[in-house]
Structure formats: structure tokens, C-alpha cells
Write an enzyme that holds these catalytic residues in place. Structure first.
Site, short mmCIF file in Angstrom:
data_model
loop_
_atom_site.label_atom_id
_atom_site.label_comp_id
_atom_site.label_asym_id
_atom_site.label_seq_id
_atom_site.Cartn_x
_atom_site.Cartn_y
_atom_site.Cartn_z
N SER A 100 0.81 -1.22 0.00
CA SER A 100 0.00 0.00 0.00
C SER A 100 0.84 1.27 0.00
O SER A 100 0.39 2.31 -0.50
CB SER A 100 -0.93 0.02 1.21
N ASP A 115 0.14 5.98 11.59
CA ASP A 115 -0.25 4.66 12.11
C ASP A 115 0.96 3.75 12.32
O ASP A 115 0.81 2.58 12.63
CB ASP A 115 -1.27 3.99 11.20
N HIS A 138 2.26 3.63 7.49
CA HIS A 138 1.84 4.36 6.29
C HIS A 138 2.29 5.82 6.41
O HIS A 138 1.82 6.51 7.31
CB HIS A 138 0.32 4.32 6.11
#
Length: 202
Positions: free
Chosen positions: A12, A172, A175
Site C-alpha cells: 500500500s 499509524d 503508512h
């Protein structure tokens, strides 16, 4: 001269919403790198959210080798750790090493330039601090692979952890936020930018 293909692949952090971007680059570090370097290269983002080295192996032929890239940048590893704690699906360091080598071997055989970005974790709580025991050996694998394959190493874990407050860099823990994305792109350009420039030399 035809612009060489530079391909980014990973999870991601690389994906960064590329499927919603008409350019296919997303809004993360890949876009910032591409915009900084410009049309010296054809830029491809092949990140997919939640991918681990196992997932990359399953799509390597179609998403990477078929594109015949001149340079491939890999950022993977945090999900190989995360799944141990959130899906009870651990990956031994030895498997991580074997998977990563299977990804790199065909590229090395083709003479593809390689950039390996350390997976990184900036713990924001006690639970994430416990993940370091799983992730740190995997980071050491990436460093060793960079040496073994003559790849450019982007020291993302060490550099981002030294950049200041963890939550400011990666809210977090893994990320990157806006600040962390800028730092990661600048770090990539500092270490791997010359490899892109070298692709254009006769």
C-alpha cells in the site's frame, strides 16, 4: 532514445491510490519521484495494498517481467510481519529471504538495475514495538540482498526513524503521512536517482 521503464512494486505504501489516478502513479512517493525526475523515464506503479513477498511472487511475471523494465524498485516486508500479529500467519525470515531472492533472480539475469527499499516501522504504541523482533531480521535480509545483487539500498527504516516524531512521519506507524511521503521520496531520489539518470547514458 526511448525512455527506459522504471517500475515500482510493493504494498500500500507504493500503491497509494494508483487505481484512482489517471496516470496510474497514485499520490505517494512514486508520484513525487516521477515528477522530480520527469520524462527521463517511463514510470510504472505496480503496488497493491496488503501485498507480501508471497503476493509479489504470484504476479511477478505479468506485473514486472512482462514490462521489461530497465530498473525495478521494490518496497515490501511490512505485511510479511503484520500478518503474524493480525492474521496469525507468520513468515519465517528464511522464507522471506527465499521469496525475495526468487523475485530478484530473473531481473538480475536480465541485467535489470535494482533498487531495494527497506521496509520500515515507526512504532506508535507498545504493540508495534513488539513487531520489531519480527521485522528487524527481515530488514537485515534486504540489506544483505542489496549487497548480494549489487542493488541500490534505500535505508528507509533507519532514516525515517531518525526523522523525528514517529506519528508525524507515519501516523499509524507504517503508512507515511504527507511529511513522511516527502521524506521517503527525497530519500529515494538521493540514493536511487543517479541510477535513473545512468539509464539515459549511451
Amino acid at each position: 532514445m526511448t525512455a527506459p521503464t522504471v517500475l515500482f512494486i510493493g504494498d500500500s505504501i507504493t500503491d497509494s491510490g494508483r487505481h484512482d489516478d489517471p496516470d496510474g502513479l497514485g499520490d505517494g512517493y512514486v508520484r513525487r519521484v516521477a515528477e522530480a525526475v520527469g520524462p527521463k523515464a517511463r514510470w510504472l506503479n505496480r503496488g497493491i495494498t496488503s501485498n507480501s513477498t508471497r503476493d509479489l511472487l504470484a504476479r511477478w511475471d505479468t506485473d514486472v517481467l512482462a514490462e521489461r523494465p530497465a530498473l525495478v524498485s521494490v518496497l515490501v516486508g511490512i505485511n510479511d510481519t503484520w500478518r503474524r500479529y493480525h492474521r496469525a500467519d507468520p513468515m519465517a525470515t528464511e522464507e522471506f529471504d527465499a521469496n525475495y531472492r526468487a523475485l530478484l533472480d530473473p531481473l538480475a539475469a536480465n541485467g535489470t538495475r535494482l533498487v531495494l527499499v527497506e521496509p520500515f516501522l515507526l512504532p506508535v504504541d507498545a504493540e508495534q514495538r513488539s513487531w520489531r523482533s519480527d521485522l528487524d531480521p527481515k530488514i537485515e535480509v534486504v540489506r544483505a540482498l542489496a549487497h548480494d545483487y549489487g542493488a541500490v539500498l534505500v535505508p528507509a527504516d533507519s532514516a525515517l526513524n531518525a526523522a523525528g516524531d514517529a506519528a508525524t512521519v507515519a501516523p499509524d506507524g507504517f503508512h507515511p503521512g504527507e511529511h513522511g511521503t516527502a521524506l521517503l521520496a527525497a530519500l529515494w531520489l538521493r540514493h536511487a536517482g543517479p541510477a535513473v539518470t545512468a539509464l539515459q547514458r549511451p
